[in-house]
Scaffold this motif. Structure first.
Motif, PDB file in Angstrom:
ATOM      1  N   ALA A   1      -0.425  -6.176  -9.658  1.00 36.60           N
ATOM      2  CA  ALA A   1      -1.275  -5.192 -10.305  1.00 36.60           C
ATOM      3  C   ALA A   1      -1.095  -3.859  -9.592  1.00 36.60           C
ATOM      4  O   ALA A   1      -1.018  -3.813  -8.361  1.00 36.60           O
ATOM      5  N   ILE A   2      -1.023  -2.787 -10.361  1.00 39.25           N
ATOM      6  CA  ILE A   2      -1.015  -1.432  -9.801  1.00 39.25           C
ATOM      7  C   ILE A   2      -2.450  -0.930  -9.894  1.00 39.25           C
ATOM      8  O   ILE A   2      -3.001  -0.801 -10.990  1.00 39.25           O
ATOM      9  N   VAL A   3      -3.045  -0.673  -8.742  1.00 43.13           N
ATOM     10  CA  VAL A   3      -4.462  -0.322  -8.660  1.00 43.13           C
ATOM     11  C   VAL A   3      -4.603   1.010  -7.931  1.00 43.13           C
ATOM     12  O   VAL A   3      -3.982   1.220  -6.884  1.00 43.13           O
ATOM     13  N   LEU A   4      -5.420   1.895  -8.479  1.00 44.73           N
ATOM     14  CA  LEU A   4      -5.705   3.158  -7.798  1.00 44.73           C
ATOM     15  C   LEU A   4      -6.540   2.872  -6.558  1.00 44.73           C
ATOM     16  O   LEU A   4      -7.567   2.188  -6.637  1.00 44.73           O
ATOM     17  N   ARG A   5      -6.112   3.379  -5.416  1.00 49.84           N
ATOM     18  CA  ARG A   5      -6.842   3.144  -4.162  1.00 49.84           C
ATOM     19  C   ARG A   5      -8.260   3.699  -4.224  1.00 49.84           C
ATOM     20  O   ARG A   5      -9.199   3.065  -3.742  1.00 49.84           O
ATOM     21  N   ASP A   6      -8.420   4.888  -4.794  1.00 47.95           N
ATOM     22  CA  ASP A   6      -9.722   5.554  -4.783  1.00 47.95           C
ATOM     23  C   ASP A   6     -10.769   4.876  -5.652  1.00 47.95           C
ATOM     24  O   ASP A   6     -11.937   4.833  -5.294  1.00 47.95           O
ATOM     25  N   SER A   7     -10.361   4.350  -6.808  1.00 40.63           N
ATOM     26  CA  SER A   7     -11.335   3.809  -7.755  1.00 40.63           C
ATOM     27  C   SER A   7     -11.223   2.302  -7.972  1.00 40.63           C
ATOM     28  O   SER A   7     -12.076   1.724  -8.632  1.00 40.63           O
ATOM     29  N   ALA A   8     -10.165   1.688  -7.490  1.00 40.79           N
ATOM     30  CA  ALA A   8      -9.871   0.255  -7.701  1.00 40.79           C
ATOM     31  C   ALA A   8      -9.568  -0.068  -9.170  1.00 40.79           C
ATOM     32  O   ALA A   8      -9.565  -1.226  -9.562  1.00 40.79           O
ATOM     33  N   GLU A   9      -9.269   0.962  -9.974  1.00 39.76           N
ATOM     34  CA  GLU A   9      -8.936   0.750 -11.377  1.00 39.76           C
ATOM     35  C   GLU A   9      -7.526   0.203 -11.509  1.00 39.76           C
ATOM     36  O   GLU A   9      -6.578   0.744 -10.932  1.00 39.76           O
ATOM     37  N   LEU A  10      -7.366  -0.879 -12.282  1.00 36.34           N
ATOM     38  CA  LEU A  10      -6.049  -1.423 -12.585  1.00 36.34           C
ATOM     39  C   LEU A  10      -5.406  -0.518 -13.635  1.00 36.34           C
ATOM     40  O   LEU A  10      -5.977  -0.324 -14.706  1.00 36.34           O
ATOM     41  N   ILE A  11      -4.241   0.048 -13.299  1.00 38.63           N
ATOM     42  CA  ILE A  11      -3.607   0.989 -14.224  1.00 38.63           C
ATOM     43  C   ILE A  11      -2.246   0.504 -14.715  1.00 38.63           C
ATOM     44  O   ILE A  11      -1.584   1.205 -15.473  1.00 38.63           O
ATOM     45  N   GLY A  12      -1.826  -0.682 -14.295  1.00 36.19           N
ATOM     46  CA  GLY A  12      -0.551  -1.201 -14.753  1.00 36.19           C
ATOM     47  C   GLY A  12      -0.090  -2.357 -13.898  1.00 36.19           C
ATOM     48  O   GLY A  12      -0.869  -2.938 -13.137  1.00 36.19           O
ATOM     49  N   ASN A  13       1.185  -2.676 -14.031  1.00 35.50           N
ATOM     50  CA  ASN A  13       1.758  -3.734 -13.206  1.00 35.50           C
ATOM     51  C   ASN A  13       3.248  -3.508 -13.050  1.00 35.50           C
ATOM     52  O   ASN A  13       3.873  -2.779 -13.813  1.00 35.50           O
ATOM     53  N   VAL A  14       3.787  -4.146 -12.033  1.00 38.00           N
ATOM     54  CA  VAL A  14       5.223  -4.158 -11.807  1.00 38.00           C
ATOM     55  C   VAL A  14       5.609  -5.605 -11.502  1.00 38.00           C
ATOM     56  O   VAL A  14       4.877  -6.318 -10.813  1.00 38.00           O
ATOM     57  N   THR A  15       6.719  -6.036 -12.073  1.00 39.82           N
ATOM     58  CA  THR A  15       7.126  -7.433 -11.999  1.00 39.82           C
ATOM     59  C   THR A  15       8.551  -7.565 -11.489  1.00 39.82           C
ATOM     60  O   THR A  15       9.437  -6.849 -11.942  1.00 39.82           O
ATOM     61  N   LEU A  16       8.744  -8.488 -10.569  1.00 36.68           N
ATOM     62  CA  LEU A  16      10.078  -8.959 -10.206  1.00 36.68           C
ATOM     63  C   LEU A  16      10.185 -10.351 -10.794  1.00 36.68           C
ATOM     64  O   LEU A  16       9.315 -11.202 -10.552  1.00 36.68           O
ATOM     65  N   HIS A  17      11.230 -10.598 -11.579  1.00 34.03           N
ATOM     66  CA  HIS A  17      11.345 -11.880 -12.272  1.00 34.03           C
ATOM     67  C   HIS A  17      12.812 -12.211 -12.523  1.00 34.03           C
ATOM     68  O   HIS A  17      13.694 -11.421 -12.192  1.00 34.03           O
ATOM     69  N   HIS A  18      13.055 -13.370 -13.124  1.00 35.05           N
ATOM     70  CA  HIS A  18      14.423 -13.854 -13.355  1.00 35.05           C
ATOM     71  C   HIS A  18      15.245 -13.780 -12.064  1.00 35.05           C
ATOM     72  O   HIS A  18      16.297 -13.150 -12.023  1.00 35.05           O
ATOM     73  N   PHE A  19      14.711 -14.421 -11.036  1.00 34.17           N
ATOM     74  CA  PHE A  19      15.410 -14.472  -9.750  1.00 34.17           C
ATOM     75  C   PHE A  19      16.647 -15.354  -9.862  1.00 34.17           C
ATOM     76  O   PHE A  19      16.591 -16.424 -10.449  1.00 34.17           O
TER      77      PHE A  19
ATOM     78  N   SER B   1       0.834  -1.189   0.000  1.00 34.42           N
ATOM     79  CA  SER B   1       0.000   0.000   0.000  1.00 34.42           C
ATOM     80  C   SER B   1       0.875   1.248   0.000  1.00 34.42           C
ATOM     81  O   SER B   1       1.859   1.318   0.730  1.00 34.42           O
ATOM     82  N   THR B   2       0.514   2.199  -0.846  1.00 37.03           N
ATOM     83  CA  THR B   2       1.192   3.498  -0.872  1.00 37.03           C
ATOM     84  C   THR B   2       0.114   4.563  -0.686  1.00 37.03           C
ATOM     85  O   THR B   2      -1.059   4.246  -0.507  1.00 37.03           O
ATOM     86  N   GLY B   3       0.491   5.795  -0.772  1.00 37.21           N
ATOM     87  CA  GLY B   3      -0.477   6.878  -0.598  1.00 37.21           C
ATOM     88  C   GLY B   3      -1.651   6.813  -1.548  1.00 37.21           C
ATOM     89  O   GLY B   3      -2.800   7.014  -1.150  1.00 37.21           O
ATOM     90  N   ARG B   4      -1.389   6.504  -2.818  1.00 37.65           N
ATOM     91  CA  ARG B   4      -2.455   6.503  -3.824  1.00 37.65           C
ATOM     92  C   ARG B   4      -2.751   5.140  -4.413  1.00 37.65           C
ATOM     93  O   ARG B   4      -3.721   4.989  -5.165  1.00 37.65           O
ATOM     94  N   LEU B   5      -1.903   4.153  -4.129  1.00 42.86           N
ATOM     95  CA  LEU B   5      -1.964   2.884  -4.854  1.00 42.86           C
ATOM     96  C   LEU B   5      -2.054   1.685  -3.925  1.00 42.86           C
ATOM     97  O   LEU B   5      -1.571   1.723  -2.798  1.00 42.86           O
ATOM     98  N   LEU B   6      -2.612   0.611  -4.483  1.00 43.25           N
ATOM     99  CA  LEU B   6      -2.490  -0.724  -3.918  1.00 43.25           C
ATOM    100  C   LEU B   6      -1.771  -1.555  -4.961  1.00 43.25           C
ATOM    101  O   LEU B   6      -2.080  -1.468  -6.151  1.00 43.25           O
TER     102      LEU B   6
END
Length: 183
Positions: A71-89, A10-15
């Motif tokens: 998933a990058i989701v706006l906290r206020d609207s629950a809209e999925l606006i992107g993603n961030v991935t950790l991979h190739h560990f 959780s961040t200020g604007r995002l989940l």
């Protein structure tokens, strides 16, 4: 491979949360946009089945520990606006790669920086990483600004590494060490 367990950051604007089959439409909306995929390593998606397959691959990566896509989701609207991935560990070396994509209508608003900051902190603290790597097209100035703002350092240049939209594309490699992050 790390032991990946479901996480919500959780961040200020995002989940930032694990993706599920409920995210297929939102994921498709992001990756079917040619602006988003301009500097990506593939063409824009043209069929929602591509999103369905990507989500299935994401779930398989969760299960085998090979990747973590949030998933990058706006906290206020629950809209999925992107993603961030950790991979190739590379567990022995405590490193991985990071990737991210953000819907074009939400770019330039600090969402990518906010999301990456949370995931990087999670990677260093929870996954005990020592190094996170990124590679971007050098023409993607916005992405370079995000990485550099977060402390990533340019480490190399690879000409004509990808073919994107029928043309050769170069790569700039970036690295972030835990000690850079903590400084």
């Amino acid at each position: 491979m790390p032991d990946l367990t479901p996480a919500t950051l959780s961040t200020g604007r995002l989940l930032l949360r694990w993706m599920t089959e409920d995210d297929i439409a939102g994921h498709y909306a992001v990756f079917s946009d040619p602006v988003v995929t301009r500097y990506w390593s593939g063409e824009p998606w043209t069929d929602i089945e591509q999103a369905r397959q990507a989500i299935a691959a994401t779930m398989a990566a969760y299960a085998d520990g090979s990747g973590l896509r949030l998933a990058i989701v706006l906290r206020d609207s629950a809209e999925l606006i992107g993603n961030v991935t950790l991979h190739h560990f590379f567990e022995q070396n405590r490193r991985c790669e990071i990737g991210y994509a953000l819907a074009s209508k939400h770019s330039g608003q600090g969402h990518a920086t906010e999301a990456l900051r949370a995931v990087i902190q999670y990677g260093f603290d929870t996954l005990d990483l020592n190094r996170i790597e990124a590679d971007i097209d050098p023409r993607n100035a916005a992405s370079a600004r995000v990485l550099e703002k977060l402390g990533f350092r340019k480490e190399g240049y690879m000409p004509e590494r990808w073919i994107v939209s029928g043309e050769f594309a170069d790569t700039v490699n970036y690295g972030l060490l835990r000690r850079y992050w903590e400084a």
